[in-house]
Structure formats: structure tokens, C-alpha cells
Design a protein around this motif. Structure first.
Motif, PDB file in Angstrom:
ATOM      1  N   ASP A  24     -69.457 -59.354 -56.524  1.00 49.40           N
ATOM      2  CA  ASP A  24     -68.858 -60.591 -56.030  1.00 49.40           C
ATOM      3  C   ASP A  24     -68.335 -61.445 -57.183  1.00 49.40           C
ATOM      4  N   SER A  25     -69.100 -61.509 -58.256  1.00 54.42           N
ATOM      5  CA  SER A  25     -68.683 -62.274 -59.436  1.00 54.42           C
ATOM      6  C   SER A  25     -67.404 -61.684 -60.032  1.00 54.42           C
ATOM      7  N   LEU A  26     -67.351 -60.364 -60.137  1.00 58.05           N
ATOM      8  CA  LEU A  26     -66.146 -59.717 -60.660  1.00 58.05           C
ATOM      9  C   LEU A  26     -64.942 -59.962 -59.751  1.00 58.05           C
ATOM     10  N   GLU A  27     -65.186 -59.956 -58.448  1.00 49.71           N
ATOM     11  CA  GLU A  27     -64.105 -60.208 -57.497  1.00 49.71           C
ATOM     12  C   GLU A  27     -63.567 -61.629 -57.677  1.00 49.71           C
ATOM     13  N   ARG A  28     -64.470 -62.610 -57.829  1.00 48.44           N
ATOM     14  CA  ARG A  28     -64.035 -63.990 -58.057  1.00 48.44           C
ATOM     15  C   ARG A  28     -63.228 -64.092 -59.362  1.00 48.44           C
ATOM     16  N   ASP A  29     -63.730 -63.440 -60.412  1.00 53.33           N
ATOM     17  CA  ASP A  29     -63.014 -63.462 -61.694  1.00 53.33           C
ATOM     18  C   ASP A  29     -61.621 -62.849 -61.561  1.00 53.33           C
ATOM     19  N   MET A  30     -61.531 -61.755 -60.825  1.00 53.23           N
ATOM     20  CA  MET A  30     -60.226 -61.112 -60.630  1.00 53.23           C
ATOM     21  C   MET A  30     -59.280 -62.038 -59.873  1.00 53.23           C
ATOM     22  N   HIS A  31     -59.789 -62.686 -58.822  1.00 50.57           N
ATOM     23  CA  HIS A  31     -58.941 -63.607 -58.054  1.00 50.57           C
ATOM     24  C   HIS A  31     -58.458 -64.759 -58.934  1.00 50.57           C
ATOM     25  N   LEU A  32     -59.345 -65.273 -59.782  1.00 47.66           N
ATOM     26  CA  LEU A  32     -58.941 -66.355 -60.685  1.00 47.66           C
ATOM     27  C   LEU A  32     -57.858 -65.893 -61.649  1.00 47.66           C
ATOM     28  N   ARG A  33     -58.026 -64.684 -62.196  1.00 48.46           N
ATOM     29  CA  ARG A  33     -57.030 -64.157 -63.138  1.00 48.46           C
ATOM     30  C   ARG A  33     -55.698 -63.907 -62.437  1.00 48.46           C
ATOM     31  N   PHE A  34     -55.738 -63.356 -61.232  1.00 49.55           N
ATOM     32  CA  PHE A  34     -54.491 -63.113 -60.500  1.00 49.55           C
ATOM     33  C   PHE A  34     -53.817 -64.430 -60.116  1.00 49.55           C
TER      34      PHE A  34
END
Length: 136
Positions: free
Chosen positions: A46-56
């Protein structure tokens, strides 16, 4: 001590002797292939998913701004082309107007010349006829 393939096989054999073949295979299928330290938790995913969304989102914001600037430059270039097009249209209309005036003047001049020439020819013809009739 790390888990390697040899240790996994030893565990499988011990489990088969103690629990039976089917149960031992089921147990081994439930264990991760490289140890629990390499297994991702739901929290980490979930943390990685949030980080990916922030980067995108940051990527989209950056490129939206960049494309906005490009669009603005294209709009400016298009406005300049429109201004040149309007000046060209105005220039072409002025040239057409001057050409029409010039052609009209040439037609009038040609008409005056033709009428004068015809009158002169008729006059010369009348004079020649008069001379012929007088001396003839």
C-alpha cells in the motif's frame, strides 16, 4: 542463518517423515521460496502504491505545465501567422484595386485612341474622297 535450497529439501524430507507426503507438500507450498524477510506485507505494498501515485501525479503536473507552455507558444505563433495573413489579404485587396483601376484607365485610353483613330480614318477617307471628286 539463511534459507537455501538444500535446507528447504531437508525440511521437506523431515516433514514427509513426520506428517506424511501430502501434508509436507502442502506445508512447503505455503512457505515463501526465499524466506519471510523477502515477503512483502500489505502495508508495504500500500505504501509503494501511494508513492507511485504521488510520483505519477508529480509527473503529470510537470508535463501538463510543459505542454501548457508549448500550447501557449503555438498559440502565439498562430496569432503571428494570422496577423501576417491579414496583412497579406489587405495587400492583395489593394493590388487588385490598383489593377482594376489601371485596367479601367487602359480601357478608357484604348477606347479614346480607337475612337480618335476611327474619326481620323473617316476624316482622311472623306478628304481623299473629296480630292478625288474635285479632281477626278
Amino acid at each position: 542463518m539463511s534459507v537455501n535450497e538444500t535446507r528447504r529439501i531437508d525440511l521437506l524430507e523431515a516433514a514427509q517423515q513426520t506428517l506424511g507426503r501430502d501434508v509436507a507438500i502442502t506445508l512447503m507450498e505455503m512457505l515463501p521460496p526465499s524466506g519471510w524477510g523477502d515477503v512483502a506485507t500489505r502495508q508495504r505494498v500500500d505504501s509503494l502504491e501511494r508513492d507511485m501515485h504521488l510520483r505519477f501525479d508529480a509527473f503529470e503536473t510537470k508535463y501538463d505545465a510543459r505542454f501548457g507552455a508549448v500550447d501557449a507558444r503555438f498559440d502565439a505563433v498562430e496569432a503571428r501567422f494570422d496577423a501576417v495573413d491579414m496583412r497579406f489579404d489587405s495587400f492583395a485587396a489593394e493590388i487588385r484595386s490598383e489593377l482594376r483601376a489601371g485596367i479601367a484607365e487602359m480601357q478608357a485610353s484604348t477606347t479614346r485612341w480607337a475612337v480618335g483613330t476611327i474619326v481620323a480614318i473617316v476624316g482622311v477617307g472623306a478628304a481623299v474622297t473629296g480630292v478625288i471628286l474635285q479632281f477626278g
